[in-house]
Write a protein that holds these residues in place. Structure first.
Motif, PDB file in Angstrom:
ATOM      1  N   LEU A 570      12.934 -23.378  15.234  1.00 21.60           N
ATOM      2  CA  LEU A 570      12.136 -24.541  15.619  1.00 21.60           C
ATOM      3  C   LEU A 570      11.077 -24.824  14.557  1.00 21.60           C
ATOM      4  CD1 LEU A 570      12.164 -26.495  18.004  1.00 21.60           C
ATOM      5  CD2 LEU A 570      10.373 -25.133  19.081  1.00 21.60           C
ATOM      6  N   LEU A 571      10.510 -23.769  13.995  1.00 20.53           N
ATOM      7  CA  LEU A 571       9.552 -23.947  12.903  1.00 20.53           C
ATOM      8  C   LEU A 571      10.250 -24.462  11.639  1.00 20.53           C
ATOM      9  CD1 LEU A 571       7.346 -20.769  13.414  1.00 20.53           C
ATOM     10  CD2 LEU A 571       6.605 -23.135  13.650  1.00 20.53           C
ATOM     11  N   ARG A 572      11.469 -24.025  11.413  1.00 23.55           N
ATOM     12  CA  ARG A 572      12.231 -24.558  10.271  1.00 23.55           C
ATOM     13  C   ARG A 572      12.487 -26.054  10.456  1.00 23.55           C
ATOM     14  NH1 ARG A 572      14.868 -19.539  10.867  1.00 23.55           N
ATOM     15  NH2 ARG A 572      14.521 -18.172   9.065  1.00 23.55           N
ATOM     16  N   GLU A 573      12.772 -26.459  11.680  1.00 19.70           N
ATOM     17  CA  GLU A 573      13.005 -27.881  11.934  1.00 19.70           C
ATOM     18  C   GLU A 573      11.729 -28.680  11.706  1.00 19.70           C
ATOM     19  OE1 GLU A 573      14.930 -31.469  13.092  1.00 19.70           O
ATOM     20  OE2 GLU A 573      15.573 -29.557  12.231  1.00 19.70           O
ATOM     21  N   TYR A 610      10.741 -14.980   5.513  1.00 19.33           N
ATOM     22  CA  TYR A 610       9.612 -14.169   5.051  1.00 19.33           C
ATOM     23  C   TYR A 610       8.288 -14.866   5.365  1.00 19.33           C
ATOM     24  CZ  TYR A 610       6.579 -11.588   1.809  1.00 19.33           C
ATOM     25  OH  TYR A 610       5.557 -10.845   1.265  1.00 19.33           O
ATOM     26  N   LEU A 611       8.201 -16.162   5.091  1.00 15.82           N
ATOM     27  CA  LEU A 611       6.959 -16.910   5.322  1.00 15.82           C
ATOM     28  C   LEU A 611       6.701 -17.126   6.810  1.00 15.82           C
ATOM     29  CD1 LEU A 611       7.313 -19.545   2.451  1.00 15.82           C
ATOM     30  CD2 LEU A 611       5.913 -17.468   2.453  1.00 15.82           C
ATOM     31  N   ILE A 612       7.745 -17.422   7.562  1.00 15.20           N
ATOM     32  CA  ILE A 612       7.582 -17.631   9.009  1.00 15.20           C
ATOM     33  C   ILE A 612       7.066 -16.363   9.676  1.00 15.20           C
ATOM     34  CG2 ILE A 612       8.877 -17.954  11.167  1.00 15.20           C
ATOM     35  CD1 ILE A 612      10.609 -20.009   9.624  1.00 15.20           C
ATOM     36  N   MET A 617       3.610 -17.214  13.761  1.00 17.88           N
ATOM     37  CA  MET A 617       4.376 -18.203  14.526  1.00 17.88           C
ATOM     38  C   MET A 617       3.509 -19.385  14.969  1.00 17.88           C
ATOM     39  SD  MET A 617       7.469 -17.083  14.487  1.00 17.88           S
ATOM     40  CE  MET A 617       8.311 -18.005  15.754  1.00 17.88           C
ATOM     41  N   ARG A 618       2.580 -19.785  14.102  1.00 17.64           N
ATOM     42  CA  ARG A 618       1.770 -20.972  14.381  1.00 17.64           C
ATOM     43  C   ARG A 618       2.066 -22.022  13.320  1.00 17.64           C
ATOM     44  NH1 ARG A 618      -4.344 -19.105  16.048  1.00 17.64           N
ATOM     45  NH2 ARG A 618      -3.880 -16.992  16.751  1.00 17.64           N
TER      46      ARG A 618
END
Length: 766
Positions: A570-573, A610-612, A617-618
């Motif tokens: 979801l963060l990638r999206e 790696y970054l996520i 997770m914000r």
């Protein structure tokens, strides 16, 4: 060829620099220091600026940060001069520290201890200017440097900018602990002008703030942007710069200065020719993630906003509370709902974002004069009054022209306008300023009736008489009567938990939040009787909400959504949509887009993962982390984010994150504000006994021990280690502390604790 600037004190800085300059001047290099200039009878600033313009390369020593050198560094950047920063490592650093200010560590510097080393640094330097975007953000053309503490003067400045209808972006130290050079350069480059207040020496944090101000002012002057540099009284601006600073002593002075600035913005808008994008701008430079703070991208957020299920629940009017951690996207939902609903002419959308400073003022006023038994009722009455007055103000502004042509609105509008005038509630400024005026009027009314008497217990009629100018029932009835003509009414309330005092949240602060929730619920019930759709939504920080629930006996009455990000995809999206906004590749998958801007792997790990994993997770933290890596890549002329850019960017981000989470902990438990610094250079993995030992280095109160451990788990600073390959942080357990602590109990013999890798660089943990 080279011009060298450095602070005049301490004297030890001067000697190796002047010696190195003399040596270099006997070689192919020509170096002029500021002491070599003929400045008798002239302003030093003017001579130095002229020299920066004249020479090819600018060199600055930042061993001790001061206003002048900081301004000059930024001016050189703005003029496109190649920049070399150096620092004498043999001299002890003094406050304000580079890590606190945060600008220079994202540019980078070379360290030396003597003139010989300095000579080698200058000889090895390959001149290259920092890249500056040529594109103006015409939707948000003004930049404003906000302050940590929102005084009445700062509130007046922001109110007048809004009154002038100047859309602005800002840097708020309550949202981001440090300002990076990359962000500062981009903010000024994309603006027609900047409003930058300086703080006097009596203000807390004035040194760090004024260095940021000096850097931003230097950029603005170097790029020839319109600059409104404001200062209360004469101190502490260096004498060379006083002719360029606008001094104010009363709020009316600010009105004039912002009015003049607004005119210069209009002229800039008219004179500015459209600047076409330069063909040599790299793919990476075109890549724009947007701002990590929703307030700074309100004009562009719609283009790449990710409508989550939580957003849809709010948009349907199904919830009263939006609860999330700092940087989880609360303000983004606030802005999306506001813009979506107020685009429909038959709706009334009341969007309120008070300043924490005003709430503190009100709390102190009530606590100073009234007995505890009167406190809750007074605040409840205050919120009811504020909501009705602000609804009236919003109606009068929204339907200022519509009531003349739309059937059935003329008489109700006139009646509402008349009663609003009788209440003598100003329409000037923004909500924060109107609230400040109301609080001042309340103080005046109290002293007129009760003098300086304190600890007074007032009856309900006495509170009513103190707060209201006229009959509150008449105002309420007129508002409700008018709202019958509308389709929907939205009350969106954000920032209620922003800017708490450093002493932490207290019982009275939670009462302020609880009474606001109750006041909106009460108003909703009242209008519901008249079949009016009113949707109040209050946005709260997750940790503040948990404290509120713990203190509330009739809990769980409000419907809520939690903005908890647990899915990396979801963060990638979220990132994919922002990349698409930059390049327009609507149908491309994340993996292909990401490879265009970043290397695929770092130390054997896929880079996005790696970054996520280091963003807690914000969304805000993830955007900040990627932007930090990107800024180093651009400064080094890389075509994409390389491995060494990730390493440098991650270190910079980690330092900011440590400060950010320390502030969040302070808001809840002031005694533990600096507890994270106990973990400097410690082991990554530890037993409970070792964890307690580290905490006890600064906290001797055994009653606080378990509470602090819970906070460290809650904020994701530490996780529970099940085995050598399995570590569970709070976001791996759906942000459920009971599950996390239950896991701890079930594995009592094998479980230890592990520090989140997001904090390793800042804490010097290998």
């Amino acid at each position: 060829m080279y011009f060298f600037a450095y602070p005049g004190k301490p004297d030890q800085i001067s000697e190796p620099i002047e010696t190195a300059a003399k040596f270099l001047n006997n070689t192919a290099f020509q170096v002029t220091t500021w002491k070599m200039l003929d400045i008798a009878g002239a302003f030093i600033r003017n001579e130095i600026i002229a020299k920066i313009n004249q020479e090819e390369v600018f060199v600055a020593d930042i061993t001790r940060l001061n206003f002048n050198v900081t301004y000059e560094v930024a001016y050189a950047i703005g003029k496109g001069k190649p920049l070399l920063l150096v620092k004498n490592s043999s001299i002890k650093e003094a406050a304000p520290f580079i890590r606190e200010v945060g600008i220079f560590d994202t540019i980078g510097w070379k360290e030396y201890t003597n003139s010989e080393e300095l000579v080698k640094i200058i000889q090895a330097y390959i001149p290259k200017p920092l890249p500056i975007s040529p594109i103006i953000n015409t939707k948000v053309p003004v930049f404003f440097l906000d302050t940590k503490h929102k005084s009445d003067f700062i509130t007046r400045i922001t109110a007048r900018i809004k009154k002038a209808r100047l859309n602005f972006r800002s840097f708020d130290p309550n949202e981001q602990p440090r300002l990076s050079a990359y962000d500062a350069i981009n903010h000024i480059a994309q603006s027609y002008g900047a409003v930058i207040p300086l703080l006097s020496e009596t203000n807390e944090d004035y040194e760090v703030h004024n260095l940021r101000a000096a850097f931003l002012a230097g950029l603005a002057d170097g790029m020839e942007k319109s600059l409104c540099l404001l200062q209360y009284a004469e101190s502490p601006v260096p004498i060379d710069y006083r002719d360029f600073v606008k001094i104010y002593r009363v709020p009316e002075d600010i009105n004039k200065y912002i009015a003049d600035f607004a005119i210069s913005m209009v002229e800039a808008f008219q004179d500015q020719e459209e600047i076409e994008e330069k063909p040599d701008i790299s793919y990476l430079q075109k890549f724009d993630l947007g701002a990590s703070s929703a307030e700074n991208e309100m004009r562009t957020l719609k283009a790449y906003y990710l409508p989550t299920d939580e957003y849809r629940n709010v948009a349907r009017g199904e919830v009263q509370l939006v609860v999330g951690r700092k940087g989880s996207g609360k303000s983004a939902i606030f802005l999306q709902i506001r813009d979506k609903e107020r685009g429909r002419g038959a709706n009334i959308v009341l969007d309120l974002k008070p300043d924490g400073y005003q709430l503190i003022k009100f709390k102190e006023l009530v606590l100073q004069y009234l007995q505890e038994g009167t406190f809750q009722h007074t605040i409840m009455a205050f919120w009811e009054y504020i909501l009705l007055l602000e609804l009236t103000n919003k109606i009068l502004v929204t339907d200022e022209k519509r009531y003349l042509t739309q059937s059935g609105l003329f008489e109700p509008y006139r009646e509402l306008e008349q009663i609003y005038i009788q209440e003598a509630y100003t329409s000037e400024g923004d909500f924060t300023e109107r609230m400040s005026i109301l609080i001042n009027n309340l103080t005046t009314s109290y002293k007129a009736k009760y003098g300086n008497s304190t600890n007074v217990r007032l009856s309900v009629p006495e509170i009513t008489d103190l707060l209201y100018k006229n009959d509150i029932k008449e105002l309420r009835n007129k508002v409700i009567s008018y709202l019958k003509q509308k389709d929907k009414v939205w009350i969106l309330f954000d920032n209620i938990d922003k800017g708490w005092p450093s002493t932490g949240l207290k019982h009275e602060d939670l009462i302020i939040i609880r009474t606001l929730i109750d006041a909106t619920r009460q108003l909703q019930r009242q209008v519901d009787k008249e079949r009016i759709d009113l949707f109040p939504v209050i946005f709260l920080r997750n940790d503040v909400y948990e404290l509120l629930v713990a203190e509330t006996s009739d809990r769980q009455k409000e419907t809520k959504v939690r903005l908890d990000w647990v899915d990396p995809d979801l963060l990638r999206e979220l990132i994919r949509l922002r990349i698409i906004s930059s390049f327009g590749d609507d149908n491309e998958k994340f993996e292909k887009l990401w490879r265009n801007v970043c290397v695929s792997h770092y130390k054997g790990e896929e880079t996005s993962q790696y970054l996520i994993e280091r963003s807690l997770m914000r969304p805000r933290f993830l955007i900040n982390l990627i932007n930090a890596c990107k800024s180093f890549a651009i400064n080094l002329n890389h075509t994409k984010i390389e491995e060494d850019d990730i390493e440098k960017g991650f270190y910079s981000f980690s330092t900011d994150l440590l400060t950010d989470i320390s502030y969040e902990i302070r808001d809840i438990l002031p005694e533990a504000e600096d507890i994270l610094y106990n973990f400097i250079n410690c082991k990554v993995d530890m037993s409970k006994g070792e964890l307690e030992e580290i905490i006890n280095e600064s906290i001797s109160n055994s009653l606080l021990l378990e509470k602090i451990i819970d906070l460290l788990l809650w904020y994701g600073f530490i996780g529970i280690k099940i085995n050598s390959h399995d570590i569970k942080y709070i976001y791996n357990m759906n942000y459920n502390m009971r599950l996390l602590k239950g896991l701890l109990k079930k594995n009592v013999n094998t479980t230890g604790y592990s520090i989140n890798p997001a904090f390793w660089p800042a804490l010097m943990i290998n």
